[in-house]
Scaffold this active site. Structure first.
Site, PDB file in Angstrom:
ATOM      1  N   ARG A 297       0.833  -1.229  -0.130  1.00 37.45           N
ATOM      2  CA  ARG A 297      -0.046  -0.019  -0.205  1.00 37.45           C
ATOM      3  C   ARG A 297       1.020   1.122   0.083  1.00 37.45           C
ATOM      4  NH1 ARG A 297      -5.538  -0.845   1.036  1.00 37.45           N
ATOM      5  NH2 ARG A 297      -5.980  -2.861   1.650  1.00 37.45           N
TER       6      ARG A 297
ATOM      7  N   HIS B 118     -12.475  -2.281  -2.511  1.00 35.56           N
ATOM      8  CA  HIS B 118     -13.438  -1.273  -2.854  1.00 35.56           C
ATOM      9  C   HIS B 118     -13.873  -1.221  -4.282  1.00 35.56           C
ATOM     10  CE1 HIS B 118     -12.654   0.688   1.111  1.00 35.56           C
ATOM     11  NE2 HIS B 118     -13.318   1.352   1.076  1.00 35.56           N
TER      12      HIS B 118
ATOM     13  N   ARG C 179      -9.374   6.110  -3.700  1.00 34.36           N
ATOM     14  CA  ARG C 179      -8.546   5.277  -3.133  1.00 34.36           C
ATOM     15  C   ARG C 179      -6.924   5.723  -3.327  1.00 34.36           C
ATOM     16  NH1 ARG C 179     -10.282   3.605   0.955  1.00 34.36           N
ATOM     17  NH2 ARG C 179      -9.311   1.517   1.052  1.00 34.36           N
TER      18      ARG C 179
ATOM     19  N   HIS D  64      -4.352   2.643  -2.240  1.00 28.74           N
ATOM     20  CA  HIS D  64      -3.888   1.822  -3.356  1.00 28.74           C
ATOM     21  C   HIS D  64      -3.173   2.466  -4.172  1.00 28.74           C
ATOM     22  CE1 HIS D  64      -6.475  -1.642  -2.145  1.00 28.74           C
ATOM     23  NE2 HIS D  64      -7.305  -0.869  -1.939  1.00 28.74           N
TER      24      HIS D  64
END
Length: 346
Positions: A79, A114, A161, A167
């Site tokens: 991440r 997501h 995100r 992400h």
């Protein structure tokens, strides 16, 4: 790969610094795209609009979330909020980025949950709306609106995100593609009102399947808690690291939902109201009552011990389909004291 990840950091920096006025919008979009909201809001709303649609949304949501968990275990995606420090990128290149309370998720990053789970679960919603629009309008421009709205929303979720440092862009893209493909493949194949043992075995398969993979990888020397350690290490504030973002939190939610769906479909309350056709006012009342019960469940909170957290989470999401499918419609229908007309397919 390093150049791809570096480009993702540059994109996140651009979103944070060149469009500062959109911060609240990105936070709101990522909230709407949270898979937990599919269980808590989208599933009841879809169910009270159409019984078949609601069951499809719930089924696809927990299957897609389980698959996303498995993909993350095998793909080992970093991440941005921890990679930028672990790789030394932040010391080599001057950057201006910051974290948010939604940044510090503890699972691996690839593919984006997501995007993947929301993309899969909203596919039957999009196709149902498209069918309704196509039956009422001959304009090709009007007919493409549901599909365009679906794509636009998922794109916004993906950008949010990246903005949050949750992400990298390639993880978002992978989630979008896999999610849409899953939605397309699963929508026509959702089981409707099967025997209770089917749902019980599904819940057991989800739990045992993921646990078996976890312990197999652990036995082979792979530390699947690596992402939890990195998230705890590099998150700006300890309180931003939430237990409900841990991989086994989603597993308990998925298996609980599968079992709860089966129990709900075989309760006496559901047997009484499945032949009833609720009016629009009754459907709205059902949704409002369900949201009130959800507020109460959230108010109860979670125990601080991780093992008790998983057990409570499992029980909560086992109960939730029972409330939405059976108890709430039964209460509303009983209080309205209306005679049930013949079955109407939905």
């Amino acid at each position: 790969m390093e150049s791809t990840l570096s480009a993702g950091i540059i994109m996140a920096e651009a979103l944070q610094n060149r469009l500062p006025g959109l911060e609240n919008m990105w936070l709101w979009v990522t909230f709407l795209g949270d898979p937990k909201n599919l269980f808590q809001f989208c599933f009841p709303a879809a169910y009270y609009a159409s019984r078949r649609l609601g069951i499809s949304v719930l089924w696809i949501t927990f299957i897609a979330e389980w698959l996303n968990l498995v993909f993350k275990w095998f793909l080992f995606g970093d991440r941005p909020f921890w990679w930028v420090h672990e790789s030394g990128y932040s010391t080599q290149t001057p950057i201006q980025i910051h974290q948010f309370p939604s940044s510090c998720e503890t699972g691996p990053g690839s593919p984006s949950g997501h995007c993947m789970i929301t993309g899969a679960a909203l596919w039957p919603v999009m196709t149902a709306i498209s069918s309704q629009v196509a039956s009422r309008s001959r304009s090709p421009w009007v007919r493409v609106i549901p599909g365009l709205a679906y794509c636009t929303f998922l794109l916004a979720v993906g950008l949010s995100r990246v903005f949050l440092l949750a992400h990298f862009p390639h993880q978002v893209l992978g989630g979008l593609i896999v999610g849409a493909a899953l939605g397309w493949l699963m929508s026509p194949r959702v089981p409707m009102e099967r025997e209770l043992s089917f749902y019980g075995l599904t819940a057991l398969a989800l739990m045992l399947g993921a646990s078996l993979m976890y312990w197999t990888l652990f036995t082979l020397g792979l530390d699947l808690s690596w992402s939890i350690n990195l998230a705890s290490k590099w998150c700006e504030r300890p309180e931003w690291v939430h237990m409900d973002s841990r991989p086994f939190a989603s597993l308990s939610r998925d298996s609980g939902s599968a079992l709860g769906l089966g129990i709900a479909l075989h309760t006496p309350c559901y047997a009484q109201i499945r032949r009833a056709h609720l009016g629009n006012g009754q459907k709205i009342a059902c949704f409002v009552l369900a949201m009130g019960l959800l507020v109460f469940l959230e108010w109860l909170g979670y125990p601080p011990q991780i093992s008790l957290f998983y057990i409570f989470n499992f029980l909560k999401y086992t109960l939730w389909p029972c409330l939405v499918l059976a108890l709430v419609p039964w209460v509303v229908h009983t209080l309205s004291d209306q005679e049930a007309p013949p079955i109407r397919s939905s």
